[in-house]
Design an enzyme around this catalytic site. Sequence first.
Site, short mmCIF file in Angstrom:
data_model
loop_
_atom_site.label_atom_id
_atom_site.label_comp_id
_atom_site.label_asym_id
_atom_site.label_seq_id
_atom_site.Cartn_x
_atom_site.Cartn_y
_atom_site.Cartn_z
N GLU A 1 8.53 33.54 23.55
CA GLU A 1 8.07 34.46 24.16
C GLU A 1 9.07 34.41 25.51
OE1 GLU A 1 2.82 35.32 24.99
OE2 GLU A 1 3.93 34.03 26.17
N THR B 1 -3.99 41.10 25.29
CA THR B 1 -3.16 42.90 25.27
C THR B 1 -2.75 43.17 24.77
OG1 THR B 1 -4.10 41.92 27.52
CG2 THR B 1 -3.02 43.60 27.91
C1 5RP Z 1 -0.07 34.27 24.87
C2 5RP Z 1 0.54 34.76 26.23
C3 5RP Z 1 -0.44 36.16 26.90
O1 5RP Z 1 0.19 37.12 27.63
C4 5RP Z 1 -1.08 35.71 27.43
O2 5RP Z 1 -2.26 34.47 27.12
C5 5RP Z 1 -2.20 36.92 28.38
O3 5RP Z 1 -3.26 36.49 27.15
P1 5RP Z 1 -3.82 37.89 26.77
O4 5RP Z 1 -3.48 39.29 26.65
O5 5RP Z 1 -5.56 37.95 25.64
O6 5RP Z 1 -5.16 37.37 28.34
O7 5RP Z 1 1.10 34.23 27.58
O8 5RP Z 1 0.90 33.34 25.32
#
Ligand code: 5RP
Length: 227
Positions: A106, A32
């Site tokens: 993050e 995303t």
């Molecule tokens: C990565 C994260 C991502 O934001 C979370 O896994 C969502 O990923 P995606 O948008 O591919 O579903 O925390 O460490």
Amino acid sequence: MSDRETEKRLAAEAAVALVEEGMAIGLGTGSTAAYAIRKLGERVKSGLAVRALPTSAQTADLAREVGIPLIGFDRVTSLDMTLDGADEIDPALNLIKGGGGALFREKIVAAASRRLIIFADSSKRVDTLGRFPLPLEVNPFGWQVAAEQVRALGAQVSLRSRDGTLFTTDNQGYILDCLFDTIEDPAALERKLKAIVGIVETGLFVGMAEMACVAVGETVHEILPAN
Ligand code: 5RP
């Protein structure tokens, strides 16, 4: 594009619309977040002046590819806003993150940001966190000790691997994926996990998100934390 991908793109683009001239932005990681990075790249190409701090090597690569100027913590120690995805979002906007393994960076980037804006497709909203296995970054030395203590808290714990190879993070850490089923009190669990030696960081983001842009079909809802 599938309905899920459309929701991801619309949610990410709504969050990018909040970015203003001159901001220092934290850029999240994941599928995303990739939509957000591409959209921000378009805005930069159209003249928007921003600098961005990436939460992973993967995000840095994509941001460079689309022409977003990057900075590091050697240049700034606070950011105006971070845009990031999530694996689960509860009504208080507590989050599970780390499905992509970038949770440590993050969380540092989110903690350095005045505003944390989350974007997601509709599948990420839950009443209670915990169905998605909670990722924990652990130090490779003695990870088994930390894993045992997390099991004692009631989780099924597995060491993450991908295609038969041990997964290592950008910080050379390992990831424990910890299935709790339900996390009734995310703040209390966060305190217990942070007390375990060897856990570098958890994927629980408690009370950090200011708003979540969640797309349901073609409509993006801007969700604030419920009390
Ligand atoms: C990565 C994260 C991502 O934001 C979370 O896994 C969502 O990923 P995606 O948008 O591919 O579903 O925390 O460490």
